[in-house]
Design a protein around this motif. Structure first.
Motif, PDB file in Angstrom:
ATOM      1  N   ASP A 342       0.854  -1.177   0.000  1.00 25.25           N
ATOM      2  CA  ASP A 342       0.000   0.000   0.000  1.00 25.25           C
ATOM      3  C   ASP A 342       0.894   1.232   0.000  1.00 25.25           C
ATOM      4  OD1 ASP A 342      -1.838   1.976   0.318  1.00 25.25           O
ATOM      5  OD2 ASP A 342      -2.670   1.242   2.205  1.00 25.25           O
ATOM      6  N   GLY A 343       0.900   1.942  -1.109  1.00 23.96           N
ATOM      7  CA  GLY A 343       1.735   3.134  -1.206  1.00 23.96           C
ATOM      8  C   GLY A 343       1.088   4.367  -0.630  1.00 23.96           C
ATOM      9  N   GLY A 344      -0.116   4.220  -0.073  1.00 24.18           N
ATOM     10  CA  GLY A 344      -0.803   5.358   0.498  1.00 24.18           C
ATOM     11  C   GLY A 344      -1.098   6.409  -0.561  1.00 24.18           C
ATOM     12  N   SER A 345      -0.849   7.647  -0.210  1.00 29.27           N
ATOM     13  CA  SER A 345      -1.101   8.755  -1.137  1.00 29.27           C
ATOM     14  C   SER A 345       0.099   9.048  -2.029  1.00 29.27           C
ATOM     15  CB  SER A 345      -1.467  10.011  -0.351  1.00 29.27           C
ATOM     16  OG  SER A 345      -0.424  10.360   0.543  1.00 29.27           O
ATOM     17  N   MET A 346       1.165   8.257  -1.918  1.00 28.66           N
ATOM     18  CA  MET A 346       2.378   8.540  -2.689  1.00 28.66           C
ATOM     19  C   MET A 346       2.155   8.479  -4.207  1.00 28.66           C
ATOM     20  SD  MET A 346       5.395   9.603  -2.617  1.00 28.66           S
ATOM     21  CE  MET A 346       5.655   9.580  -0.846  1.00 28.66           C
ATOM     22  N   PRO A 347       1.451   7.477  -4.768  1.00 24.85           N
ATOM     23  CA  PRO A 347       1.207   7.492  -6.223  1.00 24.85           C
ATOM     24  C   PRO A 347       0.490   8.764  -6.678  1.00 24.85           C
ATOM     25  CG  PRO A 347       0.655   5.344  -5.312  1.00 24.85           C
ATOM     26  CD  PRO A 347       0.885   6.253  -4.150  1.00 24.85           C
ATOM     27  N   ASN A 349       0.597  11.702  -5.180  1.00 25.48           N
ATOM     28  CA  ASN A 349       1.550  12.819  -5.087  1.00 25.48           C
ATOM     29  C   ASN A 349       2.516  12.829  -6.266  1.00 25.48           C
ATOM     30  OD1 ASN A 349       0.408  13.533  -2.645  1.00 25.48           O
ATOM     31  ND2 ASN A 349       1.901  12.397  -1.430  1.00 25.48           N
ATOM     32  N   ILE A 350       2.944  11.636  -6.676  1.00 26.85           N
ATOM     33  CA  ILE A 350       3.901  11.551  -7.789  1.00 26.85           C
ATOM     34  C   ILE A 350       3.274  12.082  -9.082  1.00 26.85           C
ATOM     35  CG2 ILE A 350       5.106   9.911  -9.289  1.00 26.85           C
ATOM     36  CD1 ILE A 350       5.704   8.260  -6.768  1.00 26.85           C
ATOM     37  N   HIS A 351       2.014  11.712  -9.353  1.00 25.56           N
ATOM     38  CA  HIS A 351       1.373  12.174 -10.589  1.00 25.56           C
ATOM     39  C   HIS A 351       1.102  13.682 -10.555  1.00 25.56           C
ATOM     40  CE1 HIS A 351       0.696   7.884 -11.459  1.00 25.56           C
ATOM     41  NE2 HIS A 351       0.631   8.287 -12.723  1.00 25.56           N
ATOM     42  N   PHE A 352       0.741  14.212  -9.418  1.00 26.85           N
ATOM     43  CA  PHE A 352       0.579  15.656  -9.304  1.00 26.85           C
ATOM     44  C   PHE A 352       1.902  16.368  -9.588  1.00 26.85           C
ATOM     45  CE2 PHE A 352      -3.466  15.384  -6.730  1.00 26.85           C
ATOM     46  CZ  PHE A 352      -4.197  16.201  -7.573  1.00 26.85           C
ATOM     47  N   MET A 353       2.987  15.810  -9.008  1.00 24.90           N
ATOM     48  CA  MET A 353       4.302  16.423  -9.224  1.00 24.90           C
ATOM     49  C   MET A 353       4.701  16.327 -10.702  1.00 24.90           C
ATOM     50  SD  MET A 353       6.793  17.926  -7.644  1.00 24.90           S
ATOM     51  CE  MET A 353       8.561  18.228  -7.728  1.00 24.90           C
ATOM     52  N   GLN A 354       4.407  15.193 -11.320  1.00 23.10           N
ATOM     53  CA  GLN A 354       4.702  15.039 -12.745  1.00 23.10           C
ATOM     54  C   GLN A 354       3.953  16.080 -13.577  1.00 23.10           C
ATOM     55  OE1 GLN A 354       3.834  10.805 -13.488  1.00 23.10           O
ATOM     56  NE2 GLN A 354       5.854  10.696 -14.440  1.00 23.10           N
ATOM     57  N   ALA A 355       2.689  16.287 -13.274  1.00 24.14           N
ATOM     58  CA  ALA A 355       1.889  17.266 -14.018  1.00 24.14           C
ATOM     59  C   ALA A 355       2.494  18.660 -13.891  1.00 24.14           C
ATOM     60  CB  ALA A 355       0.451  17.256 -13.495  1.00 24.14           C
ATOM     61  N   ARG A 356       2.925  19.011 -12.710  1.00 28.18           N
ATOM     62  CA  ARG A 356       3.508  20.336 -12.491  1.00 28.18           C
ATOM     63  C   ARG A 356       4.819  20.500 -13.253  1.00 28.18           C
ATOM     64  NH1 ARG A 356       5.482  22.158  -6.601  1.00 28.18           N
ATOM     65  NH2 ARG A 356       7.482  21.548  -7.484  1.00 28.18           N
ATOM     66  N   GLU A 365       0.506  18.573 -22.933  1.00 26.94           N
ATOM     67  CA  GLU A 365      -0.231  17.330 -23.162  1.00 26.94           C
ATOM     68  C   GLU A 365       0.134  16.281 -22.121  1.00 26.94           C
ATOM     69  OE1 GLU A 365      -1.111  14.102 -26.738  1.00 26.94           O
ATOM     70  OE2 GLU A 365       0.127  15.871 -27.129  1.00 26.94           O
ATOM     71  N   GLN A 366       1.477  16.165 -21.873  1.00 30.42           N
ATOM     72  CA  GLN A 366       1.915  15.229 -20.836  1.00 30.42           C
ATOM     73  C   GLN A 366       1.401  15.657 -19.465  1.00 30.42           C
ATOM     74  OE1 GLN A 366       3.719  16.497 -23.324  1.00 30.42           O
ATOM     75  NE2 GLN A 366       5.549  15.258 -23.781  1.00 30.42           N
ATOM     76  N   ALA A 367       1.380  16.972 -19.240  1.00 37.54           N
ATOM     77  CA  ALA A 367       0.863  17.469 -17.964  1.00 37.54           C
ATOM     78  C   ALA A 367      -0.604  17.098 -17.796  1.00 37.54           C
ATOM     79  CB  ALA A 367       1.041  18.987 -17.889  1.00 37.54           C
ATOM     80  N   PHE A 368      -1.379  17.209 -18.913  1.00 40.14           N
ATOM     81  CA  PHE A 368      -2.803  16.860 -18.858  1.00 40.14           C
ATOM     82  C   PHE A 368      -2.969  15.378 -18.531  1.00 40.14           C
ATOM     83  CE2 PHE A 368      -6.465  15.051 -21.096  1.00 40.14           C
ATOM     84  CZ  PHE A 368      -7.488  15.715 -20.441  1.00 40.14           C
ATOM     85  N   HIS A 369      -2.195  14.518 -19.197  1.00 36.90           N
ATOM     86  CA  HIS A 369      -2.302  13.077 -18.948  1.00 36.90           C
ATOM     87  C   HIS A 369      -1.917  12.732 -17.500  1.00 36.90           C
ATOM     88  CE1 HIS A 369      -3.423  11.931 -22.944  1.00 36.90           C
ATOM     89  NE2 HIS A 369      -2.312  12.419 -23.498  1.00 36.90           N
ATOM     90  N   ALA A 370      -0.874  13.395 -16.996  1.00 38.87           N
ATOM     91  CA  ALA A 370      -0.468  13.145 -15.606  1.00 38.87           C
ATOM     92  C   ALA A 370      -1.562  13.574 -14.638  1.00 38.87           C
ATOM     93  CB  ALA A 370       0.840  13.880 -15.293  1.00 38.87           C
ATOM     94  N   MET A 371      -2.181  14.722 -14.912  1.00 39.47           N
ATOM     95  CA  MET A 371      -3.266  15.180 -14.052  1.00 39.47           C
ATOM     96  C   MET A 371      -4.471  14.255 -14.145  1.00 39.47           C
ATOM     97  SD  MET A 371      -4.053  17.378 -11.808  1.00 39.47           S
ATOM     98  CE  MET A 371      -2.836  18.697 -12.010  1.00 39.47           C
ATOM     99  N   GLN A 372      -4.724  13.721 -15.350  1.00 40.00           N
ATOM    100  CA  GLN A 372      -5.824  12.775 -15.518  1.00 40.00           C
ATOM    101  C   GLN A 372      -5.567  11.507 -14.706  1.00 40.00           C
ATOM    102  OE1 GLN A 372      -6.441  11.294 -19.564  1.00 40.00           O
ATOM    103  NE2 GLN A 372      -8.626  11.745 -19.385  1.00 40.00           N
ATOM    104  N   GLU A 373      -4.324  11.026 -14.759  1.00 39.54           N
ATOM    105  CA  GLU A 373      -3.948   9.848 -13.953  1.00 39.54           C
ATOM    106  C   GLU A 373      -4.138  10.136 -12.465  1.00 39.54           C
ATOM    107  OE1 GLU A 373      -2.967   6.745 -14.578  1.00 39.54           O
ATOM    108  OE2 GLU A 373      -3.361   7.028 -16.719  1.00 39.54           O
TER     109      GLU A 373
END
Length: 472
Positions: A342-347, A349-356, A365-373
């Motif tokens: 269980d990674g908790g909220s870490m996955p 957090n990682i996708h939010f950071m990727q989007a930023r 476009e990559q930011a949009f996909h990361a935010m969608q994930e």
């Protein structure tokens, strides 16, 4: 004379046999095991080395001593952060027998902690619950409360902070009836960590200070260093960076003094995080590079994820967004290789950071996909929490049902015992009535016999009198 000499030889033979078998009958704990049990918290490195030197002798010990040896090895491995070894030793100790005693509770605690360090929180919680239930049956209040602290730690790791706090408050109140400094220090340390996590840093520092003083007074160096780390993080949350740096430096000094490489990692890692939070990104990168010299010692998979995630923040602060994205990719890869974790909220957090970061690089476009994930993960997170809540309710219901069945079984046994007592009482009463009837019959028989004899005697006397009267 010859007979006396034979008796003397027999006595001497029995004495020799007693002396030969006495050590086997009263097998004492080996000195190396006793030393490790007594000093495992004071000198964990030396005691682990001592136990490993004698590990081949463990299987030749009596079973109870084998269990104690594996429990000691498991505890020492956990103290040293070697959680895979801790898991193995705990399993070996539990496999020896199924004795329901305090030693089994401690082995289950170790098994649960090693599983918790692999982020398998649901399984770890089950081990902790088993141990707590056994401690309750044994009426060992200290072990029962320790079990509640362990369960609270799992709830906190799953971000169920309200439930965790409720358990810890229960332990905090009930500990007062016990003279157990270790339990007190443990609940203070866990309360401090929880309060720091939920942003009540002032209270966190107070609880951690109390735990630190208790561990310091009893010489528990490893526990003291763990508390120092949490104290430093609390100071960082309060933006009291000078105190945070001072606390990490104390931790670093003690770790260097005892060549404690694992805690050297955490000291440098903490210095890196605090430097990044204070805006000193170059210093943060330097400390993180120092920490990486000891990263190979980490056996908790989620710790490696956190390492890459925090390093991405440092590169982001240095405006090296591509390097930051590389660290996030490493963090994601580390998450993907975890099984049943269980990674908790870490996955999320990682996708939010990727989007930023993608947005900072103009990669919208990559930011949009990361935010969608991130959005999908957010939805899944709520679903998982609901499933976990249902699983928890199911386990709670199963436990209540088992307790109810056990209560019914106990009542049935009590009813059967009462029936047996009633039947025994009935047999006793029947026997008494039989005895009374027999005694009464016997008395009546003797009375009738006595009356008959008296009547016969009277008749005989009358006959004699009649015969002795002369005829007229």
């Amino acid at each position: 004379m010859k007979k006396r000499a034979t008796q003397l030889l027999c006595v001497l033979g029995w004495c020799w046999l007693y002396l030969a078998l006495a050590p086997l009958a009263n097998a004492q704990t080996p000195s190396w095991l006793q030393q490790a049990v007594e000093q495992k918290r004071l000198q964990p490195e030396a005691m682990l080395q001592l136990m490993q030197q004698h590990e081949t002798l463990i299987t030749s010990l009596p079973r109870q001593q084998q269990r104690r040896a594996y429990q000691t090895l498991s505890t020492l491995s956990g103290i040293m952060g070697q959680h895979q070894q801790q898991l193995s030793y705990a399993q070996r100790g539990l496999a020896l027998d199924d004795a329901a005693d305090a030693l089994r509770v401690e082995l289950l605690f170790n098994l649960g902690f090693a599983t918790e360090m692999q982020s398998n929180y649901l399984v770890a919680q089950q081990y902790y619950q088993q141990a707590t239930q056994l401690a309750e049956r044994l009426e060992d209040e200290s072990l029962r409360l320790r079990g509640l602290i362990n369960q609270a730690a799992i709830l906190s790791a799953q971000e169920h902070y309200q439930e965790a706090l409720a358990l810890l408050q229960q332990v905090y109140q009930q500990r007062q009836a016990l003279d157990d400094w270790e339990l007190e220090a443990e609940v203070y340390a866990e309360l401090g960590l929880l309060y720091a996590t939920i942003a009540f840093e002032d209270e966190a520092v107070q609880f951690l200070d109390r735990a630190y003083e208790l561990y310091k007074a009893h010489g528990w160096r490893k526990s003291k260093i763990a508390v120092l780390y949490n104290q430093a993080r609390s100071y960082s949350f309060l933006q009291q960076y000078d105190q945070a740096f001072d606390t990490y430096q104390r931790m670093l000094t003690v770790s260097q003094q005892y060549q404690d490489d694992l805690n050297l990692y955490y000291a440098y890692f903490g210095l890196a995080i605090t430097s990044q939070e204070a805006g000193s990104y170059n210093a943060a990168l330097t400390y993180m590079q120092k920490a990486e010299e000891y990263k190979h010692l980490l056996q908790a998979p989620l710790s490696k994820v956190v390492h890459y995630y925090e390093k991405s923040f440092i590169f982001s602060g240095l405006q090296q967004h591509s390097m930051a994205l590389q660290q996030l990719m490493l963090a994601k890869q580390q998450l993907e290789v975890l099984d049943d974790a269980d990674g908790g909220s870490m996955p999320l957090n990682i996708h939010f950071m990727q989007a930023r970061l993608h947005a900072s690089l103009g990669q919208f476009e990559q930011a949009f996909h990361a935010m969608q994930e991130a959005f999908f993960l957010f939805q899944d997170r709520f679903s998982q929490e609901s499933e976990l809540a249902l699983s928890s309710l199911r386990l709670s219901f199963m436990q209540q049902r088992e307790e109810a069945e056990q209560a019914l079984l106990r009542k049935d046994h009590e009813l059967q015992a009462l029936r047996l007592q009633e039947a025994e009482r009935g047999r006793l009463i029947q026997w008494l009535w039989t005895a009374v009837f027999a005694m009464t019959s016997l008395v009546l028989f003797f009375l009738l016999l006595w009356q008959r004899l008296a009547r016969r005697k009277g008749t005989a006397s009358a006959t004699n009198d009649h015969e002795g009267t002369p005829s007229l």
